[in-house]
Design a protein around this motif. Structure first.
Motif, PDB file in Angstrom:
ATOM      1  N   UNK A  53       0.908  -1.442   0.082  1.00  0.00           N
ATOM      2  CA  UNK A  53      -0.108   0.199   0.579  1.00  0.00           C
ATOM      3  C   UNK A  53       0.961   1.221  -0.043  1.00  0.00           C
ATOM      4  N   UNK A  54       0.567   2.326  -0.134  1.00  0.00           N
ATOM      5  CA  UNK A  54       1.494   3.753  -0.609  1.00  0.00           C
ATOM      6  C   UNK A  54      -0.188   5.108  -0.815  1.00  0.00           C
ATOM      7  N   UNK A  55       0.313   6.289   0.385  1.00  0.00           N
ATOM      8  CA  UNK A  55      -0.020   7.282  -0.057  1.00  0.00           C
ATOM      9  C   UNK A  55       0.564   8.421  -0.301  1.00  0.00           C
ATOM     10  N   UNK A  56      -0.178   9.248  -0.966  1.00  0.00           N
ATOM     11  CA  UNK A  56       0.984  10.556  -0.971  1.00  0.00           C
ATOM     12  C   UNK A  56      -0.422  11.189  -1.603  1.00  0.00           C
ATOM     13  N   UNK A  57       1.529  12.330  -1.422  1.00  0.00           N
ATOM     14  CA  UNK A  57       0.166  14.411  -2.294  1.00  0.00           C
ATOM     15  C   UNK A  57       1.526  14.236  -3.660  1.00  0.00           C
ATOM     16  N   UNK A  58       0.142  14.597  -4.223  1.00  0.00           N
ATOM     17  CA  UNK A  58       0.395  14.577  -5.748  1.00  0.00           C
ATOM     18  C   UNK A  58       0.401  16.103  -6.240  1.00  0.00           C
ATOM     19  N   UNK A  59       1.751  16.659  -6.516  1.00  0.00           N
ATOM     20  CA  UNK A  59       1.088  18.636  -6.967  1.00  0.00           C
ATOM     21  C   UNK A  59       1.063  18.607  -8.477  1.00  0.00           C
ATOM     22  N   UNK A  60       0.247  18.902  -8.897  1.00  0.00           N
ATOM     23  CA  UNK A  60       0.527  19.113 -10.624  1.00  0.00           C
ATOM     24  C   UNK A  60       0.274  20.670 -10.529  1.00  0.00           C
ATOM     25  N   UNK A  61       2.301  20.862 -10.988  1.00  0.00           N
ATOM     26  CA  UNK A  61       2.456  22.580 -11.361  1.00  0.00           C
ATOM     27  C   UNK A  61       2.468  23.157 -12.784  1.00  0.00           C
ATOM     28  N   UNK A  62       1.901  22.156 -13.665  1.00  0.00           N
ATOM     29  CA  UNK A  62       1.284  22.446 -14.799  1.00  0.00           C
ATOM     30  C   UNK A  62       0.390  20.901 -15.165  1.00  0.00           C
ATOM     31  N   UNK A  63      -0.878  21.123 -16.049  1.00  0.00           N
ATOM     32  CA  UNK A  63      -1.598  19.893 -16.525  1.00  0.00           C
ATOM     33  C   UNK A  63      -0.315  19.155 -17.002  1.00  0.00           C
ATOM     34  N   UNK A  64      -0.922  17.847 -16.783  1.00  0.00           N
ATOM     35  CA  UNK A  64      -0.181  17.096 -16.722  1.00  0.00           C
ATOM     36  C   UNK A  64      -1.192  15.931 -17.561  1.00  0.00           C
ATOM     37  N   UNK A  65      -0.602  14.690 -18.637  1.00  0.00           N
ATOM     38  CA  UNK A  65      -1.457  13.862 -18.988  1.00  0.00           C
ATOM     39  C   UNK A  65      -0.982  12.485 -17.715  1.00  0.00           C
ATOM     40  N   UNK A  66      -2.195  11.671 -17.614  1.00  0.00           N
ATOM     41  CA  UNK A  66      -1.791  10.863 -16.288  1.00  0.00           C
ATOM     42  C   UNK A  66      -1.672   9.620 -17.366  1.00  0.00           C
ATOM     43  N   UNK A  67      -0.825   8.819 -17.163  1.00  0.00           N
ATOM     44  CA  UNK A  67      -0.921   7.768 -18.516  1.00  0.00           C
ATOM     45  C   UNK A  67      -1.954   6.774 -18.043  1.00  0.00           C
ATOM     46  N   UNK A  68      -2.302   5.839 -18.886  1.00  0.00           N
ATOM     47  CA  UNK A  68      -3.280   4.667 -19.034  1.00  0.00           C
ATOM     48  C   UNK A  68      -2.842   3.691 -17.842  1.00  0.00           C
ATOM     49  N   UNK A  69      -3.430   3.320 -17.101  1.00  0.00           N
ATOM     50  CA  UNK A  69      -3.058   2.766 -16.049  1.00  0.00           C
ATOM     51  C   UNK A  69      -4.072   1.657 -15.567  1.00  0.00           C
TER      52      UNK A  69
END
Length: 126
Positions: A53-69
């Motif tokens: 398991x994992x937990x994190x904060x993600x910060x998008x500084x620019x508009x970014x695609x999230x690849x297919x997963x």
């Protein structure tokens, strides 16, 4: 504790507390951010994203695609500020979306978006 520092605890893993989470945009610089991918920073709370398991904060500084997963376990996404989008539509600030195991999708994190991402199992990018 703004930065998610451990609290004294006799358990094997430390207790993590995040205060004023919905006000993160005002104190985001209190966190230690690391490079995750181009235009996206990460602050890991626990786990490495490779195993378990994992937990994190993600910060998008620019508009970014999230690849297919695909998700082998549950994914919880809580948008703390800004907007994220996936194949199920927009996820705006204050919204939590839970994807069940087996979900296959892609998305976009818009500039200024910060999310709390909690994964039961690692994400497998396609």
């Amino acid at each position: 504790m703004t930065e998610g520092k451990p609290i004294e605890n006799p358990a094997a893993e430390p207790v993590i507390e995040l205060n004023k989470l919905f006000e993160i945009v005002r104190h985001q610089d209190d966190y230690t951010w690391e490079y995750f991918r181009d235009g996206v920073d990460i602050h890991r709370l626990y786990g490495d994203g490779i195993e378990g398991p994992a937990a994190a904060l993600l910060r998008y500084r620019v508009t970014s695609p999230i690849p297919t997963h695909i998700h082998e376990g549950y994914e919880h996404i809580l948008v703390l500020c800004g907007t994220q989008e996936d194949t199920d539509g927009l996820i705006e600030s204050g919204t939590m979306r839970i994807h069940p195991p087996g979900t296959l999708h892609r998305g976009t994190g818009y500039a200024g978006c910060i999310v709390l991402a909690i994964y039961e199992k690692p994400v497998r990018f396609i």
